[in-house]
Design a protein around this motif. Sequence first.
Motif, PDB file in Angstrom:
ATOM      1  N   HIS A 110       0.803  -1.323   0.115  1.00 24.07           N
ATOM      2  CA  HIS A 110      -0.067   0.356   0.048  1.00 24.07           C
ATOM      3  C   HIS A 110       0.885   1.173   0.031  1.00 24.07           C
ATOM      4  O   HIS A 110       0.209   2.343  -0.827  1.00 24.07           O
ATOM      5  CB  HIS A 110      -0.735   0.540   1.062  1.00 24.07           C
ATOM      6  N   PHE A 111       1.494   1.175   0.507  1.00 25.43           N
ATOM      7  CA  PHE A 111       2.423   2.571   1.010  1.00 25.43           C
ATOM      8  C   PHE A 111       3.606   2.148  -0.925  1.00 25.43           C
ATOM      9  O   PHE A 111       3.390   3.959  -0.948  1.00 25.43           O
ATOM     10  CB  PHE A 111       3.821   2.182   1.530  1.00 25.43           C
ATOM     11  N   MET A 112       3.606   1.196  -1.510  1.00 27.55           N
ATOM     12  CA  MET A 112       4.232   1.834  -3.277  1.00 27.55           C
ATOM     13  C   MET A 112       2.994   2.447  -3.626  1.00 27.55           C
ATOM     14  O   MET A 112       3.143   3.306  -4.637  1.00 27.55           O
ATOM     15  CB  MET A 112       4.508   0.751  -3.364  1.00 27.55           C
ATOM     16  N   GLU A 113       1.750   2.026  -3.175  1.00 30.58           N
ATOM     17  CA  GLU A 113       1.186   2.860  -4.235  1.00 30.58           C
ATOM     18  C   GLU A 113       0.679   4.098  -3.822  1.00 30.58           C
ATOM     19  O   GLU A 113       0.324   4.925  -5.208  1.00 30.58           O
ATOM     20  CB  GLU A 113      -0.875   1.978  -3.862  1.00 30.58           C
ATOM     21  N   MET A 114       1.256   4.413  -2.687  1.00 27.82           N
ATOM     22  CA  MET A 114       1.459   5.824  -2.531  1.00 27.82           C
ATOM     23  C   MET A 114       2.532   6.181  -3.316  1.00 27.82           C
ATOM     24  O   MET A 114       1.929   7.342  -3.787  1.00 27.82           O
ATOM     25  CB  MET A 114       1.209   6.150  -1.056  1.00 27.82           C
ATOM     26  N   VAL A 115       2.836   5.791  -3.474  1.00 26.74           N
ATOM     27  CA  VAL A 115       4.976   6.589  -4.452  1.00 26.74           C
ATOM     28  C   VAL A 115       4.070   6.957  -4.987  1.00 26.74           C
ATOM     29  O   VAL A 115       4.245   7.982  -6.368  1.00 26.74           O
ATOM     30  CB  VAL A 115       5.695   5.055  -3.447  1.00 26.74           C
ATOM     31  N   HIS A 116       3.577   6.202  -6.128  1.00 25.64           N
ATOM     32  CA  HIS A 116       3.378   5.741  -7.868  1.00 25.64           C
ATOM     33  C   HIS A 116       1.933   6.788  -7.692  1.00 25.64           C
ATOM     34  O   HIS A 116       1.622   7.723  -9.009  1.00 25.64           O
ATOM     35  CB  HIS A 116       2.503   4.622  -8.199  1.00 25.64           C
ATOM     36  N   VAL A 119       3.821  10.222  -7.866  1.00 23.41           N
ATOM     37  CA  VAL A 119       4.739  10.364  -8.643  1.00 23.41           C
ATOM     38  C   VAL A 119       4.474  10.179 -10.298  1.00 23.41           C
ATOM     39  O   VAL A 119       4.112  11.730 -10.701  1.00 23.41           O
ATOM     40  CB  VAL A 119       5.676   8.776  -9.504  1.00 23.41           C
ATOM     41  N   ASP A 120       3.064   9.710 -10.608  1.00 23.38           N
ATOM     42  CA  ASP A 120       1.934   9.802 -11.129  1.00 23.38           C
ATOM     43  C   ASP A 120       1.166  11.722 -11.660  1.00 23.38           C
ATOM     44  O   ASP A 120       0.639  11.689 -12.622  1.00 23.38           O
ATOM     45  CB  ASP A 120       0.827   8.558 -11.419  1.00 23.38           C
ATOM     46  N   GLY A 214     -13.205  18.240   0.083  1.00 22.89           N
ATOM     47  CA  GLY A 214     -12.312  17.309   0.248  1.00 22.89           C
ATOM     48  C   GLY A 214     -12.315  15.890  -0.401  1.00 22.89           C
ATOM     49  O   GLY A 214     -13.576  16.687  -0.789  1.00 22.89           O
ATOM     50  N   VAL A 215     -11.577  15.703  -0.690  1.00 23.87           N
ATOM     51  CA  VAL A 215     -11.858  13.918  -1.104  1.00 23.87           C
ATOM     52  C   VAL A 215     -12.377  12.632  -0.538  1.00 23.87           C
ATOM     53  O   VAL A 215     -11.162  11.998   0.198  1.00 23.87           O
ATOM     54  CB  VAL A 215     -11.448  13.635  -2.881  1.00 23.87           C
ATOM     55  N   TYR A 216     -13.133  11.833  -0.318  1.00 21.55           N
ATOM     56  CA  TYR A 216     -12.689  10.569   0.615  1.00 21.55           C
ATOM     57  C   TYR A 216     -12.127   9.479  -0.184  1.00 21.55           C
ATOM     58  O   TYR A 216     -12.924   9.154  -1.430  1.00 21.55           O
ATOM     59  CB  TYR A 216     -14.389  10.415   0.563  1.00 21.55           C
ATOM     60  N   LEU A 217     -11.461   8.999  -0.126  1.00 26.11           N
ATOM     61  CA  LEU A 217     -10.814   7.640  -0.829  1.00 26.11           C
ATOM     62  C   LEU A 217     -10.688   6.462  -0.484  1.00 26.11           C
ATOM     63  O   LEU A 217     -10.270   5.805   0.528  1.00 26.11           O
ATOM     64  CB  LEU A 217      -8.945   8.219  -0.790  1.00 26.11           C
ATOM     65  N   ARG A 223      -3.235   3.850  -6.659  1.00 21.32           N
ATOM     66  CA  ARG A 223      -2.526   4.542  -7.191  1.00 21.32           C
ATOM     67  C   ARG A 223      -3.257   5.446  -8.096  1.00 21.32           C
ATOM     68  O   ARG A 223      -3.785   7.301  -8.452  1.00 21.32           O
ATOM     69  CB  ARG A 223      -1.357   4.306  -8.116  1.00 21.32           C
ATOM     70  N   GLU A 224      -4.160   4.771  -9.295  1.00 20.01           N
ATOM     71  CA  GLU A 224      -4.912   5.643 -10.146  1.00 20.01           C
ATOM     72  C   GLU A 224      -5.564   6.580  -9.656  1.00 20.01           C
ATOM     73  O   GLU A 224      -6.308   8.049  -9.682  1.00 20.01           O
ATOM     74  CB  GLU A 224      -6.246   5.297 -10.761  1.00 20.01           C
ATOM     75  N   GLU A 225      -6.508   6.279  -8.291  1.00 24.13           N
ATOM     76  CA  GLU A 225      -7.701   7.100  -7.333  1.00 24.13           C
ATOM     77  C   GLU A 225      -6.639   8.366  -6.560  1.00 24.13           C
ATOM     78  O   GLU A 225      -7.324   9.355  -6.481  1.00 24.13           O
ATOM     79  CB  GLU A 225      -8.255   6.067  -6.447  1.00 24.13           C
ATOM     80  N   ILE A 226      -5.322   7.582  -5.851  1.00 24.25           N
ATOM     81  CA  ILE A 226      -5.056   8.706  -4.887  1.00 24.25           C
ATOM     82  C   ILE A 226      -3.729   9.609  -6.529  1.00 24.25           C
ATOM     83  O   ILE A 226      -4.844  10.935  -6.194  1.00 24.25           O
ATOM     84  CB  ILE A 226      -3.463   8.215  -4.993  1.00 24.25           C
ATOM     85  N   THR A 227      -3.729   9.708  -7.562  1.00 25.80           N
ATOM     86  CA  THR A 227      -3.780  10.476  -8.450  1.00 25.80           C
ATOM     87  C   THR A 227      -4.878  11.325  -9.013  1.00 25.80           C
ATOM     88  O   THR A 227      -4.729  12.476  -8.880  1.00 25.80           O
ATOM     89  CB  THR A 227      -3.137   9.841  -9.536  1.00 25.80           C
ATOM     90  N   GLY A 228      -5.624  10.527  -9.454  1.00 29.19           N
ATOM     91  CA  GLY A 228      -7.522  11.507  -9.461  1.00 29.19           C
ATOM     92  C   GLY A 228      -7.587  12.473  -8.416  1.00 29.19           C
ATOM     93  O   GLY A 228      -8.215  13.793  -8.678  1.00 29.19           O
TER      94      GLY A 228
END
Length: 274
Positions: A110-116, A119-120, A214-217, A223-228
């Motif tokens: 999950h940490f790596m999804e946050m990283v990506h 980045v994205d 704000g936005v609720y994830l 990663r796509e939702e984080i970036t969006g």
Amino acid sequence: MLKVKDIVKMGFKREKDGAGGMIDNMVKQMKASSGIIWNSFKELEESELETIRRDIPAPSFPIPFAKHFTASSSSLLEHDRSFFPWLDQQPPKSVVYVSFGSVAQVEEKHFMEMVHGLVDSKQLFLWVVRPGFVSGSTWLEPLPDGFPGERGRIVKWAPQQEVLGHEAIVAFWTHGGWNSTLESVCEGVPMICSPFWGDQPLDARYVSDVWKVGVYLENGWKREEITGAIRRVMTDEEMRERARVLKQKLDVSLMKGGSSYESVESLVAYVSSF
């Protein structure tokens, strides 16, 4: 307003020795108390505070703590201020501040999804990664080579209120704990919420669906939702305006004659009457 998954995520159960039992005891103690100080302000939760006043006879005093003392003064972790020269050089409203509090923990995947996701998004960021935040790691061992690069900074801990008040900060990616939520409201900073447990899913729902600042994830760490979410908060002018208006209401409440000012005055008079 709440969804079933919000309630499940809150993790409250009715067992006598669990969180549900603790809340039951808290309510009983509040009803028996001489007065209650709420870390909030009238204009933020007016209908909720009115409901509480009907159900709990004790006098209530809503006072936004973030505007009366600095939470960092009582922090158990040492603040890293080395990033401020970098932050000072960034354009206004350009940096996403990321912090998930002093307790939460995530798996490495999950940490790596946050990283990506960061980045994205191609946005500047300041990320508080507390030692032990990533399960099985001491600190930043899972990070890929070259990250964060010039686009971001990672620190172990930061003076959050000061950071949120910095002109370079445009959004706050948070776990949605109440202190962090209120601090963000006080500085007019829109939020991206990734709640873990307890009150956090409820706070996140208010941020996204009630105050609309704000936005609720809701679907975890993708990663796509984080970036969006980052891009939306960066560009949604109506959301940023609502956040600015909430801050303005808070500032007015602190002025002489305002609701928070009067609440402090009433509390002093009430305590002095004993």
